[in-house]
Design a protein around this motif. Sequence first.
Motif, mmCIF file in Angstrom:
data_model
loop_
_atom_site.group_PDB
_atom_site.id
_atom_site.type_symbol
_atom_site.label_atom_id
_atom_site.label_comp_id
_atom_site.label_asym_id
_atom_site.label_seq_id
_atom_site.Cartn_x
_atom_site.Cartn_y
_atom_site.Cartn_z
ATOM 1 N N ILE A 121 -15.916 31.432 -27.638
ATOM 2 C CA ILE A 121 -15.333 30.272 -26.927
ATOM 3 C C ILE A 121 -14.581 29.378 -27.897
ATOM 4 O O ILE A 121 -13.797 28.525 -27.487
ATOM 5 N N HIS A 122 -14.789 29.590 -29.202
ATOM 6 C CA HIS A 122 -14.122 28.791 -30.225
ATOM 7 C C HIS A 122 -12.866 29.463 -30.782
ATOM 8 O O HIS A 122 -12.251 28.922 -31.690
ATOM 9 N N TRP A 123 -12.499 30.638 -30.237
ATOM 10 C CA TRP A 123 -11.280 31.290 -30.724
ATOM 11 C C TRP A 123 -10.551 32.125 -29.675
ATOM 12 O O TRP A 123 -9.385 32.451 -29.848
ATOM 13 N N SER A 124 -11.202 32.455 -28.549
ATOM 14 C CA SER A 124 -10.574 33.309 -27.544
ATOM 15 C C SER A 124 -10.377 32.563 -26.226
ATOM 16 O O SER A 124 -11.355 32.201 -25.555
ATOM 17 N N ASP A 125 -9.112 32.372 -25.837
ATOM 18 C CA ASP A 125 -8.840 31.744 -24.539
ATOM 19 C C ASP A 125 -9.432 32.558 -23.397
ATOM 20 O O ASP A 125 -9.957 32.003 -22.436
ATOM 21 N N ARG A 126 -9.341 33.881 -23.504
ATOM 22 C CA ARG A 126 -9.856 34.750 -22.444
ATOM 23 C C ARG A 126 -11.342 34.511 -22.211
ATOM 24 O O ARG A 126 -11.786 34.311 -21.082
ATOM 25 N N VAL A 127 -12.116 34.496 -23.279
ATOM 26 C CA VAL A 127 -13.560 34.289 -23.159
ATOM 27 C C VAL A 127 -13.856 32.857 -22.709
ATOM 28 O O VAL A 127 -14.679 32.631 -21.822
ATOM 29 N N ALA A 128 -13.187 31.888 -23.313
ATOM 30 C CA ALA A 128 -13.443 30.481 -22.965
ATOM 31 C C ALA A 128 -13.187 30.228 -21.482
ATOM 32 O O ALA A 128 -14.020 29.606 -20.808
ATOM 33 N N SER A 142 -13.154 32.442 -19.101
ATOM 34 C CA SER A 142 -14.043 33.267 -18.268
ATOM 35 C C SER A 142 -15.398 32.600 -18.041
ATOM 36 O O SER A 142 -16.097 32.926 -17.081
ATOM 37 N N VAL A 143 -15.776 31.670 -18.911
ATOM 38 C CA VAL A 143 -17.049 30.957 -18.728
ATOM 39 C C VAL A 143 -16.826 29.547 -18.179
ATOM 40 O O VAL A 143 -17.723 28.707 -18.220
ATOM 41 N N GLY A 144 -15.599 29.277 -17.691
ATOM 42 C CA GLY A 144 -15.335 28.014 -17.013
ATOM 43 C C GLY A 144 -14.794 26.894 -17.872
ATOM 44 O O GLY A 144 -14.648 25.763 -17.392
ATOM 45 N N LEU A 145 -14.492 27.173 -19.112
ATOM 46 C CA LEU A 145 -13.910 26.142 -19.969
ATOM 47 C C LEU A 145 -12.399 26.098 -19.763
ATOM 48 O O LEU A 145 -11.800 27.100 -19.365
ATOM 49 N N PRO A 146 -11.770 24.968 -20.071
ATOM 50 C CA PRO A 146 -10.319 24.857 -19.891
ATOM 51 C C PRO A 146 -9.515 25.609 -20.949
ATOM 52 O O PRO A 146 -8.301 25.730 -20.838
ATOM 53 N N GLY A 147 -10.167 26.109 -21.965
ATOM 54 C CA GLY A 147 -9.531 26.832 -23.064
ATOM 55 C C GLY A 147 -10.473 26.824 -24.248
ATOM 56 O O GLY A 147 -11.640 26.433 -24.129
ATOM 57 N N VAL A 148 -9.972 27.242 -25.388
ATOM 58 C CA VAL A 148 -10.774 27.260 -26.613
ATOM 59 C C VAL A 148 -11.192 25.831 -26.951
ATOM 60 O O VAL A 148 -10.382 24.907 -26.880
ATOM 61 N N ILE A 149 -12.459 25.682 -27.319
ATOM 62 C CA ILE A 149 -12.971 24.356 -27.659
ATOM 63 C C ILE A 149 -13.483 24.331 -29.096
ATOM 64 O O ILE A 149 -13.921 25.340 -29.636
ATOM 65 N N ALA A 150 -13.407 23.149 -29.695
ATOM 66 C CA ALA A 150 -13.953 22.948 -31.034
ATOM 67 C C ALA A 150 -15.477 22.984 -30.965
ATOM 68 O O ALA A 150 -16.081 22.631 -29.949
ATOM 69 N N HIS A 151 -16.080 23.402 -32.043
ATOM 70 C CA HIS A 151 -17.536 23.354 -32.171
ATOM 71 C C HIS A 151 -17.977 21.897 -32.077
ATOM 72 O O HIS A 151 -17.356 21.019 -32.683
ATOM 73 N N GLY A 152 -19.061 21.638 -31.359
ATOM 74 C CA GLY A 152 -19.573 20.271 -31.286
ATOM 75 C C GLY A 152 -19.902 19.712 -32.658
ATOM 76 O O GLY A 152 -19.615 18.553 -32.962
ATOM 77 N N PRO A 156 -5.353 23.595 -28.477
ATOM 78 C CA PRO A 156 -4.295 24.499 -28.028
ATOM 79 C C PRO A 156 -3.966 25.566 -29.070
ATOM 80 O O PRO A 156 -4.230 25.390 -30.264
ATOM 81 N N ASP A 157 -3.370 26.647 -28.593
ATOM 82 C CA ASP A 157 -2.964 27.744 -29.473
ATOM 83 C C ASP A 157 -1.536 27.496 -29.945
ATOM 84 O O ASP A 157 -0.584 28.118 -29.489
ATOM 85 N N ASP A 158 -1.398 26.507 -30.839
ATOM 86 C CA ASP A 158 -0.094 26.177 -31.414
ATOM 87 C C ASP A 158 -0.310 25.646 -32.829
ATOM 88 O O ASP A 158 -1.437 25.599 -33.310
ATOM 89 N N ASP A 159 0.755 25.264 -33.486
ATOM 90 C CA ASP A 159 0.632 24.754 -34.852
ATOM 91 C C ASP A 159 0.360 23.259 -34.901
ATOM 92 O O ASP A 159 0.109 22.705 -35.971
ATOM 93 N N THR A 160 0.409 22.591 -33.753
ATOM 94 C CA THR A 160 0.233 21.143 -33.690
ATOM 95 C C THR A 160 -1.231 20.743 -33.577
ATOM 96 O O THR A 160 -1.665 19.765 -34.174
ATOM 97 N N GLY A 161 -1.990 21.476 -32.789
ATOM 98 C CA GLY A 161 -3.398 21.161 -32.576
ATOM 99 C C GLY A 161 -3.592 19.965 -31.666
ATOM 100 O O GLY A 161 -2.725 19.646 -30.852
#
Length: 131
Positions: free
Chosen positions: A32-39, A41-51, A86-91
């Motif tokens: 969930i911290h690197w794959s949009d597909r997995v994130a 699939s478990v209901g997250l809006p996208g890849v998330i940072a570690h708490g 986001p998956d970009d260079d800006t973050g």
Amino acid sequence: MHTGDVLPEQTFTVTRADLVRYAGASGDRNPIHWSDRVATSVGLPGVIAHGMFTMALAARALDTWAGGPGRVRELSCKFTKPVVVPDDDTGVEVRVSGTVKQVTDTGVQVALEVRCGEEKVLGQPKAVLLA
């Protein structure tokens, strides 16, 4: 520091590259911290940072306010909202602000606010710095 002091806001940029480095250092390689597909699939809006990565940003701000590393005696919070990266260079930007709540002989109590966009991402964050 004095009771009531508003500490200068600090802004940190978080990118996917930061998450990869943190995953390697921490051993937390949850996809969930690197794959949009997995994130998603478990209901997250996208890849998330570690708490804990987000909490570490608060610790960096505290170190700066305290005048250097090793002066944070206590730090606690609840992970209430994810930091979507986001998956970009800006973050994405995470902003940390604080207010000195009390100064005693044993420490400086700081109330924190940690935001990403308009969302508070850490709930009830509190810290104590060495006096």
